[in-house]
Design an enzyme around this catalytic site. Sequence first.
Site, PDB file in Angstrom:
ATOM      1  N   HIS A  26       0.849  -1.189   0.000  1.00  0.00           N
ATOM      2  CA  HIS A  26       0.000   0.000   0.000  1.00  0.00           C
ATOM      3  C   HIS A  26       0.888   1.245   0.000  1.00  0.00           C
ATOM      4  O   HIS A  26       1.272   1.740   1.062  1.00  0.00           O
ATOM      5  CB  HIS A  26      -0.899   0.008   1.249  1.00  0.00           C
ATOM      6  CG  HIS A  26      -1.815  -1.169   1.347  1.00  0.00           C
ATOM      7  ND1 HIS A  26      -1.373  -2.432   1.666  1.00  0.00           N
ATOM      8  CD2 HIS A  26      -3.154  -1.257   1.181  1.00  0.00           C
ATOM      9  CE1 HIS A  26      -2.403  -3.263   1.688  1.00  0.00           C
ATOM     10  NE2 HIS A  26      -3.492  -2.581   1.389  1.00  0.00           N
ATOM     11  N   HIS A 264      -4.198   2.964  -3.361  1.00  0.00           N
ATOM     12  CA  HIS A 264      -4.377   2.500  -1.984  1.00  0.00           C
ATOM     13  C   HIS A 264      -3.641   1.190  -1.726  1.00  0.00           C
ATOM     14  O   HIS A 264      -2.868   1.092  -0.778  1.00  0.00           O
ATOM     15  CB  HIS A 264      -5.856   2.325  -1.667  1.00  0.00           C
ATOM     16  CG  HIS A 264      -6.108   1.778  -0.294  1.00  0.00           C
ATOM     17  ND1 HIS A 264      -6.257   2.588   0.814  1.00  0.00           N
ATOM     18  CD2 HIS A 264      -6.222   0.507   0.159  1.00  0.00           C
ATOM     19  CE1 HIS A 264      -6.445   1.833   1.881  1.00  0.00           C
ATOM     20  NE2 HIS A 264      -6.423   0.563   1.499  1.00  0.00           N
ATOM     21  N   HIS A 476     -27.778 -16.333  25.287  1.00  0.00           N
ATOM     22  CA  HIS A 476     -26.708 -16.113  26.258  1.00  0.00           C
ATOM     23  C   HIS A 476     -25.976 -17.393  26.645  1.00  0.00           C
ATOM     24  O   HIS A 476     -24.982 -17.328  27.380  1.00  0.00           O
ATOM     25  CB  HIS A 476     -27.281 -15.458  27.528  1.00  0.00           C
ATOM     26  CG  HIS A 476     -27.597 -14.000  27.366  1.00  0.00           C
ATOM     27  ND1 HIS A 476     -28.412 -13.522  26.363  1.00  0.00           N
ATOM     28  CD2 HIS A 476     -27.201 -12.912  28.082  1.00  0.00           C
ATOM     29  CE1 HIS A 476     -28.514 -12.203  26.470  1.00  0.00           C
ATOM     30  NE2 HIS A 476     -27.784 -11.810  27.501  1.00  0.00           N
TER      31      HIS A 476
END
Length: 668
Positions: A26, A264, A476
Amino acid sequence: MATRNDLCNAIRALAMDAVQKANSGHPGMPMGMAEIAEVLWRSHLRHHPGNPAWANRDRFVMSNGHGSMLIYALLHLTGYDLPIDELKNFRQLHSRTPGHPEQGLTAGVETTTGPLGQGVSNAVGMAIAERVLASQFNRPGFDIIDHRTYVFLGDGCMMEGISHEACALAGTLGLNKLIALYDDNGISIDSEKGKIESWFTDDTPKRFEAYGWNVIRGVDGHDSAAIDHAIQAAQAQTARPSLICCRTIIAKGAPKKANTGAAHGAPLGADEIAATRANIGWNHAPFEIPADVRAAWDQRARGAALEADWNRRFEDYAKAFPAEAVELRRRMAGELPADWSAVRQAVIDKVISQAETIATRKASQNAIEALAPRLPELIGGSADLAGSNLTMWSGSKPVAKTGGGNYLFFGVREFGMCAIANGMALHAGLIPYAATFLVFSDYARNALRMAALMKQRVICVFTHDSVGLGEDGPTHQPIEHASALRIIPNMDVWRPCDTTETAIAWLAAIERRDGPSSLLLSRQNLPFQKRDSTALAGIAKGGYVLAEATGGKPALILIATGSEVSLAVAAQEALAAQGVAARVVSMPSSNVFDRQDRAYRAAVLPAGVPRIAIEAGVSDFWRKYVGLDGAVIGIDRFGESAPATEVFKLLGFTVDNVVKHARALVAA
């Protein structure tokens, strides 16, 4: 003499040349942040390339880690142990310049970054550590802990939700020594396909102002004087962290690819690099740095002077406060107190003498209560579940906007919490723990993975560890979570069955210096298990014979963890009454057990003896211990909302069911 522009162009050249040689990387971010980096690293960052571990250095975090050639260029140019050949080997096997910066591999890299948003969250943890240590060790006339944490971040970090979690808490705590420089270039990967306004329209300055940050807007990221002025303004803050919003051009200097998504995440290409060289006036071969540019960048003498000055002040501090100086040295080295052996033995002796039948989450709180007074570096908190996770102790003092403390109210921010804990550990001087329900470890998983990758001593306290939590139901009730944590490389997972195993799990997590530990703890009470000295010593080995078969020759081995150990013991008794001799193996940590030598593992789990694994979680994990011919009593479905005893019965966690499977296995 080299100009400031020359110094910035050295970064641009190294970045585009290294990415081109690797044919991967990059280049755009390093080229766009060159001026920001030059101002910070040459005029403000207090560091010493000759000693990257200097205790009072400023911390620098590059949260936008994809632009790794920026930090490699900075480390090389300022004089760290990163020779030019390493930059030439960017992204190559066994180089010290990997695709994303890795802490522990490259001198001067404070944290491993790349997963966006985690670097800035680590930086929040580092800033918390600085404040806490300063409150504990500074004395009038001796600000011996006094440094800043700087962080670079980009649009990707801003988009990641973790940046909200961590930065909101930073604002609440008023971490004024945290300074973030935002690379606002308006480009992300998909900018090759469309405009960033199609997916990112946040008003970032207003967002951070709402968090309570000092926001410095509209800074030209290519105007060195403006950048310098903004950093000075941020340093003057006494009550708030600062965000400096720098408008930049990605791949600045590249004639065709500047300000495009093409810059990029891909090499610029030979033609564009040649055009860039001409455009910025860089008439040097790839990886060639002129002597005057190199000399202007070199920070070794300045860094040595900064550390020498601090060392002189620390010597005076040590004369005035000798005990504090010794303690600070110990803690920054990551060493445990000199009397640690006596402390650990006292903890174990106490839990054995009390022989309590309590939930392991309560046993964990008792362990914290016993250890924290003797271990002042222990600091932790919970994601808005302190009363359920039982992470507070009698000496807990919340960290707030001023002063220190040893307890953090993280709020409902599991991912941010664990990344912040990583930052505290990386800073050194503290041993952090972070708590939530086990099922919510999924929220934090990538931060847990990063702790393991970086080999950081972070302790994760995960309570409500099975369907045994009962009425809260399947949303949960963790099913796959214990196994999912166990398969993270370098993560030690402990699921203790009683107070003794819980205490030893805590001790092991504290003593471990090369990775994180996860403690999986029950909501419901679990019975105390009696042990002989051999079994007691075996707990620290991760798996051991808790109850031997009648006559010492087992026809069957029952392997269990956590709340299922008592079930295995009860089944052993029922089987004995039916003439079947079974051994019970408690395996609180399969990770630790797997590291034992072959002889020990074979003694605990001898070949040729049928095995049944019993755990209230997914069954597949246990096949490596029981084999295809063994049996696993586990759960491969979601749970139910009902009292725990009813859920366990529904899912087959009964003595009768274990006996049924055992007899069938022995008869086969």
